[in-house]
Design an enzyme around this catalytic site. Structure first.
Site, mmCIF file in Angstrom:
data_model
loop_
_atom_site.group_PDB
_atom_site.id
_atom_site.type_symbol
_atom_site.label_atom_id
_atom_site.label_comp_id
_atom_site.label_asym_id
_atom_site.label_seq_id
_atom_site.Cartn_x
_atom_site.Cartn_y
_atom_site.Cartn_z
ATOM 1 C CG ASP A 5 7.048 -1.959 7.932
ATOM 2 O OD1 ASP A 5 5.902 -2.455 8.543
ATOM 3 O OD2 ASP A 5 7.074 -2.445 6.818
ATOM 4 C CD GLU A 6 2.336 -0.575 7.457
ATOM 5 O OE1 GLU A 6 1.319 0.392 6.834
ATOM 6 O OE2 GLU A 6 2.411 -1.647 6.950
ATOM 7 C CG ASP B 123 4.712 1.404 4.240
ATOM 8 O OD1 ASP B 123 5.560 0.903 4.875
ATOM 9 O OD2 ASP B 123 4.108 1.042 3.441
#
Length: 412
Positions: free
Chosen positions: A106-107, A9
């Site tokens: 984003d993860e 993350d």
């Protein structure tokens, strides 16, 4: 044999990317924020100086944030830049495994096939250090034997950290955490569980199976299984074709809405956007959800299933407005609205025809809307519009179909 699954993350992704590209921002309280002049003036992501030093929070207004931190530096979002960083992060992850499953931009989950125990933790540390060195941003990584606990691990220690949750320590590490820390436990579910005296993840795991099914149905059974460490869902290969599960648009209105006529205008604008995107993707949907954000930035949503899948804007609009009337009681003005269509099927899938003759009307509507799509693409998007959208030009002047944004959960 247990699996080794990482959840990687990126910390405060938008803000971290801006600081990587503009090093002069690193030692200042800064945030990526929308345009206050267009009423998109909320914090999208803040760096840790702003978060921890001044309590700046994602989704609060710029006005409130600057009252607490007058020196806060705000920059407008650069979505294409964030996409490039997202792609580069995934390239690094793919050098360790083919099993990389994105969860937003984003993860990602990563399954390390054939790598167990301490070797998996060492690999996570190498990934953390490599992303920091090559991209100039930090990540938090959870390492566990299933996806849910890996995700939970990446949330437990931020920024720039690796957290390990094993079969031997998960009860000690996570059962005392609030139940909303568990993946898929939203505010509504949290309130239901609190009403049943279930406050922690351990409480949920220890709840009788029959009781949780009575309270929350199948969803409750799934959450209880997750709390008990019994998640067996696979990490997909990155090259797996992922089906789009829903199509939606939302908007922050240029001014607060105070009556149903204004709401109708915005919902029609959104319904047209969603319907056009469904048609472009060759999809129809049979689940419609409307969301409302009031003037104090509190969100609420309400959805329902419909009998016949649709990509017709008038049908989406009619259902969305009915849902809105059921959901919203006008205690405060409205700042934003959204429509989402889910449970998608292929447009060419067979459908049961209406024995009362509604199929002919729907066919005419589909033909009209596809013709309108063609005209817009050929002569410009404003060549044809519904009369309702002319009543409030300040509310309907945007083109939501052409303004789809990159959405991420940037709480970390």
């Amino acid at each position: 044999m247990d699996r080794t699954i990482l959840h990687v993350d990126a910390n405060s992704f938008f803000a971290s990317v801006e600081c990587a590209v503009h090093p002069e921002l690193r030692d200042k309280p800064m945030a990526v924020a929308g345009d206050s002049e267009k009423r998109h003036g909320i914090i999208l992501a803040a760096n840790y100086i702003a978060k921890r030093g001044y309590g700046i929070k994602t989704a609060e207004t710029i006005y409130k944030a600057k009252r607490r931190c007058p020196e806060l530096v705000t920059v407008k979002p650069h979505m294409e830049l964030y996409r490039r960083f997202s792609e580069r992060m995934r390239e690094i992850l793919l050098s360790y495994s083919d099993y990389v499953e994105p969860f937003g931009c984003d993860e990602c989950w990563v399954e390390l096939k054939g790598i167990l125990g301490a070797a998996g933790v060492e690999t996570a540390e190498r990934i953390r250090k490599r992303i920091k060195a090559e991209l100039g941003i930090t990540v938090s990584i959870g390492v566990s034997f299933n996806k849910v606990f890996a995700k939970l691990g990446s949330d437990m220690k931020k920024p720039d950290a690796v957290t390990v949750i094993t079969r031997d320590n998960f009860k000690e590490k996570i059962w005392n955490l609030p139940v909303e820390a568990l993946l898929y436990v939203g505010e509504r579910t949290r309130r239901k569980l609190a009403g049943c005296a279930v406050y922690t993840i351990g409480d949920l795991a220890r709840t009788d199976e029959a009781l949780i099914k009575t309270w929350l149905g199948k969803n409750g059974m799934m959450l209880r299984m997750y709390a008990s460490g019994d998640d067996t869902s696979p990490v997909e290969r990155y090259d797996t074709v992922r089906q789009v599960k829903s199509v939606g648009n939302s908007t922050t209105c240029p001014r607060d809405l105070t009556d149903e006529s204004e709401v109708r205008t915005v919902l029609m604008l959104l319904a047209e956007s969603v319907a056009e995107r469904l048609r472009d993707g060759g999809r129809k949907g049979s689940e419609i959800t409307v969301s409302v954000r009031d003037s104090e930035l509190k969100w609420a949503s309400h959805g329902k299933s419909i009998d016949t899948p649709t990509d017709i804007s008038s049908e989406i609009y009619t259902c969305a407005f009915a849902l809105f009337k059921e959901l919203y009681k006008w205690k405060k003005p409205i700042r934003g609205l959204g429509i989402c269509v889910g449970r998608l099927t292929d447009r060419k899938s067979p459908e049961q025809l209406d024995i009362f003759g509604d199929a002919e009307r729907r066919l005419r509507s589909e033909t009209i809307e596809r013709t309108a799509d063609s005209l817009k693409k050929r002569f410009g998007r404003k060549v044809i519009r519904r009369a309702r959208l002319l009543n409030y030009p300040e509310l309907s002047g945007t083109d939501r179909a052409a303004e789809c944004m990159l959405h991420v959960g940037d709480a970390g």
